[in-house]
Design an enzyme around this catalytic site. Structure first.
Site, PDB file in Angstrom:
ATOM      1  N   GLU A  80       0.852  -1.190   0.000  1.00 56.51           N
ATOM      2  CA  GLU A  80       0.000   0.000   0.000  1.00 56.51           C
ATOM      3  C   GLU A  80       0.887   1.239   0.000  1.00 56.51           C
ATOM      4  O   GLU A  80       0.441   2.331   0.309  1.00 56.51           O
ATOM      5  CB  GLU A  80      -0.956  -0.013   1.181  1.00 56.51           C
ATOM      6  N   CYS A 140      -3.384  -3.657   4.292  1.00 48.96           N
ATOM      7  CA  CYS A 140      -2.452  -4.690   4.784  1.00 48.96           C
ATOM      8  C   CYS A 140      -2.761  -6.082   4.241  1.00 48.96           C
ATOM      9  O   CYS A 140      -2.076  -7.054   4.579  1.00 48.96           O
ATOM     10  CB  CYS A 140      -2.481  -4.754   6.307  1.00 48.96           C
ATOM     11  N   HIS A 189      -2.595 -10.581  11.883  1.00 43.15           N
ATOM     12  CA  HIS A 189      -2.063  -9.304  11.421  1.00 43.15           C
ATOM     13  C   HIS A 189      -1.756  -8.483  12.678  1.00 43.15           C
ATOM     14  O   HIS A 189      -2.584  -8.407  13.588  1.00 43.15           O
ATOM     15  CB  HIS A 189      -3.077  -8.593  10.534  1.00 43.15           C
TER      16      HIS A 189
HETATM   17  P1  HMG Z   1      -4.701   6.055  21.389  1.00 43.35           P
HETATM   18  O1  HMG Z   1      -6.120   6.492  21.374  1.00 43.35           O
HETATM   19  O2  HMG Z   1      -3.662   7.093  21.500  1.00 43.35           O
HETATM   20  O3  HMG Z   1      -4.440   5.029  22.557  1.00 43.35           O
HETATM   21  O4  HMG Z   1      -4.415   5.241  20.057  1.00 43.35           O
HETATM   22  P2  HMG Z   1      -5.436   4.465  23.677  1.00 43.35           P
HETATM   23  O5  HMG Z   1      -5.841   5.544  24.579  1.00 43.35           O
HETATM   24  O6  HMG Z   1      -6.512   3.598  23.049  1.00 43.35           O
HETATM   25  O7  HMG Z   1      -4.415   3.510  24.472  1.00 43.35           O
HETATM   26  C1  HMG Z   1      -3.890   2.376  23.863  1.00 43.35           C
HETATM   27  C2  HMG Z   1      -3.778   1.298  24.933  1.00 43.35           C
HETATM   28  O8  HMG Z   1      -2.800   1.725  25.889  1.00 43.35           O
HETATM   29  C3  HMG Z   1      -5.074   1.071  25.710  1.00 43.35           C
HETATM   30  O9  HMG Z   1      -5.107  -0.306  26.000  1.00 43.35           O
HETATM   31  C4  HMG Z   1      -4.842   1.869  26.997  1.00 43.35           C
HETATM   32  O10 HMG Z   1      -5.596   1.384  28.098  1.00 43.35           O
HETATM   33  C5  HMG Z   1      -3.354   1.621  27.209  1.00 43.35           C
HETATM   34  P3  HMG Z   1      -6.470  -1.156  25.724  1.00 43.35           P
HETATM   35  O11 HMG Z   1      -7.519  -0.513  26.526  1.00 43.35           O
HETATM   36  O12 HMG Z   1      -6.749  -1.029  24.227  1.00 43.35           O
HETATM   37  O13 HMG Z   1      -6.116  -2.548  26.095  1.00 43.35           O
HETATM   38  N1  HMG Z   1      -2.685   2.663  28.014  1.00 43.35           N
HETATM   39  C6  HMG Z   1      -1.741   2.379  28.922  1.00 43.35           C
HETATM   40  N2  HMG Z   1      -1.203   1.211  29.346  1.00 43.35           N
HETATM   41  C7  HMG Z   1      -0.223   1.269  30.298  1.00 43.35           C
HETATM   42  N3  HMG Z   1       0.217   2.441  30.846  1.00 43.35           N
HETATM   43  C8  HMG Z   1      -0.295   3.621  30.455  1.00 43.35           C
HETATM   44  C9  HMG Z   1      -1.321   3.639  29.451  1.00 43.35           C
HETATM   45  N4  HMG Z   1      -2.036   4.604  28.835  1.00 43.35           N
HETATM   46  C10 HMG Z   1      -2.864   3.994  27.941  1.00 43.35           C
HETATM   47  N5  HMG Z   1       0.149   4.753  30.993  1.00 43.35           N
HETATM   48  C11 HMG Z   1      -4.571   3.510  18.424  1.00 43.35           C
HETATM   49  C12 HMG Z   1      -4.307   3.834  19.901  1.00 43.35           C
HETATM   50  C13 HMG Z   1      -4.242   2.044  18.173  1.00 43.35           C
HETATM   51  C14 HMG Z   1      -6.050   3.755  18.121  1.00 43.35           C
HETATM   52  C15 HMG Z   1      -3.672   4.438  17.530  1.00 43.35           C
HETATM   53  O14 HMG Z   1      -2.319   4.144  17.757  1.00 43.35           O
HETATM   54  C16 HMG Z   1      -3.964   4.335  16.047  1.00 43.35           C
HETATM   55  O15 HMG Z   1      -4.852   5.004  15.523  1.00 43.35           O
HETATM   56  N6  HMG Z   1      -3.192   3.448  15.297  1.00 43.35           N
HETATM   57  C17 HMG Z   1      -3.381   3.284  13.872  1.00 43.35           C
HETATM   58  C18 HMG Z   1      -4.575   2.416  13.543  1.00 43.35           C
HETATM   59  C19 HMG Z   1      -4.370   0.960  13.935  1.00 43.35           C
HETATM   60  O16 HMG Z   1      -3.269   0.493  14.168  1.00 43.35           O
HETATM   61  N7  HMG Z   1      -5.479   0.161  13.936  1.00 43.35           N
HETATM   62  C20 HMG Z   1      -5.430  -1.245  14.244  1.00 43.35           C
HETATM   63  C21 HMG Z   1      -6.568  -2.032  13.612  1.00 43.35           C
HETATM   64  S1  HMG Z   1      -6.729  -1.710  11.853  1.00 43.35           S
HETATM   65  C22 HMG Z   1      -5.404  -2.591  11.140  1.00 43.35           C
HETATM   66  O17 HMG Z   1      -4.813  -3.400  11.770  1.00 43.35           O
HETATM   67  C23 HMG Z   1      -5.037  -2.232   9.725  1.00 43.35           C
HETATM   68  C24 HMG Z   1      -3.770  -1.395   9.588  1.00 43.35           C
HETATM   69  O18 HMG Z   1      -2.625  -2.188   9.784  1.00 43.35           O
HETATM   70  C25 HMG Z   1      -3.741  -0.696   8.215  1.00 43.35           C
HETATM   71  C26 HMG Z   1      -3.889  -1.528   6.967  1.00 43.35           C
HETATM   72  O19 HMG Z   1      -4.684  -2.447   6.854  1.00 43.35           O
HETATM   73  O20 HMG Z   1      -3.254  -1.127   5.989  1.00 43.35           O
HETATM   74  C27 HMG Z   1      -3.712  -0.283  10.597  1.00 43.35           C
END
Ligand code: HMG
Length: 410
Positions: free
Chosen positions: A85, A117, A242
């Site tokens: 991609e 992906c 993935h």
């Molecule tokens: P965010 O909103 O900044 O993070 O973004 P959050 O607030 O959801 O926190 C993440 C985790 O850290 C949570 O854990 C928190 O509790 C924890 P969970 O509740 O999910 O188990 N946390 C902590 N833990 C320990 N100590 C702390 C602390 N603070 C928070 N102090 C997000 C997270 C993944 C949404 C962001 O990084 C993002 O947008 N990433 C890009 C999109 C993505 O990766 N999506 C995944 C699914 S889609 C996919 O896999 C396809 C993809 O590869 C693309 C393709 O297909 O081409 C992305």
């Protein structure tokens, strides 16, 4: 599980950039608790490509390594598919540059697949069909996943970046993993969870929604692959997913166990939560070390986990069954079952990228940010010198002159 048709992965190799960012450095620079990245997302480092390292160079390096390390004659390759991609041209496929730079035979079907992906899994299953149909006439397919994940500085996606390529040779006498075509299940649904408009270098994501879409797709693809099975996990030695970030594999495994138990799991139910943790620790966690060290490499991330499994346990798990789940935003997904081939353990050294990873350079955050900014201009740069980025001894993109991309060994 019966394995009547013997098609699958015969060779695998990873290649990636020469530098990385440590996520504790990034957390400090962004004023975030490092535990959010390391525990919350499960990531430790992310590979960062310089302007001279692009989808083509990484694809070629991984392809050359797969062919060399597994003793494959390039003339045996009759299909080349690059899943990406991170294309370098709206029209010309990355695959045709790779075909040239790998010196493959002209009698070769060559194309690029794009579905976020999911592109490399699409390539893998298409090449399996090519072999099973008889059209391959004994030849092999080379399927390469190559990508650079960029979300932009200071975005929520920033700690989930990465870059790298995984090359796989697909054949009818696979030395690593046999995949049973009858266990391949698919899922497609139009969703706006993650995309990259034509005008943007950076991906846009509705991050939390994308996690939901991933989990829905896992459910759909698994149902298509194996139906309502309540005992599948018990017969699997490993479950590979993935991996956009390591914690996603935990969420995915939870979803699979919930499907088998027929109800949602939460931490308050201590004994079933413990069952989930134990299953994850045994079937998933050991094979996520490369993903934690490299980051999201989009199309290649599932197969990076497979490399990790085979380099550690290819011998011990010979003859055992595993599952693979590929998800591409937008969205498309495939779930399938595979069996590790007797003798897979003999290829440990050929598979293991550990030595190359140990040579990588740790970037300071200021240097990382300047590389990201330089990357924005790279497609229009006439001359790029790999030496300026501390690079030597590989294949590099050296600029676009007269509207043509140039690649040179340096
Ligand atoms: P965010 O909103 O900044 O993070 O973004 P959050 O607030 O959801 O926190 C993440 C985790 O850290 C949570 O854990 C928190 O509790 C924890 P969970 O509740 O999910 O188990 N946390 C902590 N833990 C320990 N100590 C702390 C602390 N603070 C928070 N102090 C997000 C997270 C993944 C949404 C962001 O990084 C993002 O947008 N990433 C890009 C999109 C993505 O990766 N999506 C995944 C699914 S889609 C996919 O896999 C396809 C993809 O590869 C693309 C393709 O297909 O081409 C992305």
């Amino acid at each position: 599980m019966t394995h009547s048709i013997s098609v699958g992965i015969d060779a695998l190799a990873f290649a990636g950039p020469a530098a990385y960012v440590d996520l504790s450095d990034l957390a400090k620079a962004r004023g975030v608790d490092p535990a959010k990245f390391t525990k919350g997302l499960g990531q430790h480092r992310m590979a960062i490509a310089s302007p001279c390292e692009d989808t083509v160079t990484m694809a070629v390096e991984s392809g050359a390594q797969a062919v060399r390390a597994f003793g494959i004659d390039p003339d045996e390759i009759g299909t080349l598919i690059v899943g990406t991609e991170t294309g370098v041209d709206h029209s010309k496929p990355v695959a045709v540059y790779v075909h040239d730079l790998l010196g493959l035979n002209e009698r070769c079907r060559t194309f690029e697949t794009k579905h976020a992906c999911y592109g490399a899994m699409a390539g893998l299953t298409a090449s399996m069909d090519w072999i099973a149909s008889g059209r391959a006439r004994g030849r092999k397919a080379l399927v390469i996943a190559s990508d650079i994940a960029s979300y932009g500085l200071g975005t929520p996606g920033e700690p989930t970046q990465g870059a790298g390529a995984v090359a796989m040779v697909v054949s009818e006498k696979p030395r690593l993993l046999r995949i049973q075509p009858r266990t391949i299940g698919d899922y497609t649904r139009q969703v706006m969870d993650f995309w990259r408009p034509l005008y943007s270098k950076y991906a846009l994501a509705d991050g939390h929604y994308s996690i939901q879409c991933y989990l829905d797709a896992l459910r759909g693809a698994r149902l298509d692959a194996v139906g309502e099975r309540h005992d599948l996990l018990a017969g699997l030695s490993a479950c590979l997913y993935h991996v956009p970030f390591v914690k996603m594999a935990f969420k995915a495994h939870q979803r699979e166990l919930e499907m088998e138990l027929g109800h949602a799991l939460n931490k308050a139910e201590a004994s079933t939560w413990q069952q989930l943790v134990e299953s994850y620790e045994r079937r998933c966690a050991p094979w996520l070390t490369l993903n934690a060290d490299i980051g999201n490499i989009y199309t290649g991330s599932l197969f990076l986990s497979l490399i990790d499994l085979l380099r550690q346990a290819g011998a011990d798990m010979a003859g055992e069954d595993i599952s693979l789940f590929s998800y591409g935003s937008g969205c498309g997904a495939t779930y399938c079952l595979g069996r590790i081939v007797e003798g897979a353990g003999d290829w440990r050294a050929a598979l293991d990228p550990g030595e190359e990873l140990a040579k990588r350079r740790r970037l300071g955050i200021a240097e990382y940010e300047s590389l990201v900014r330089a990357g924005e201009q790279a497609d229009r740069c006439e001359t790029l010198d790999p030496f300026d980025y501390g690079l030597a001894g590989g294949l590099y993109y050296t600029g676009t002159r007269n509207d043509r991309r140039h690649y040179e060994r340096g």
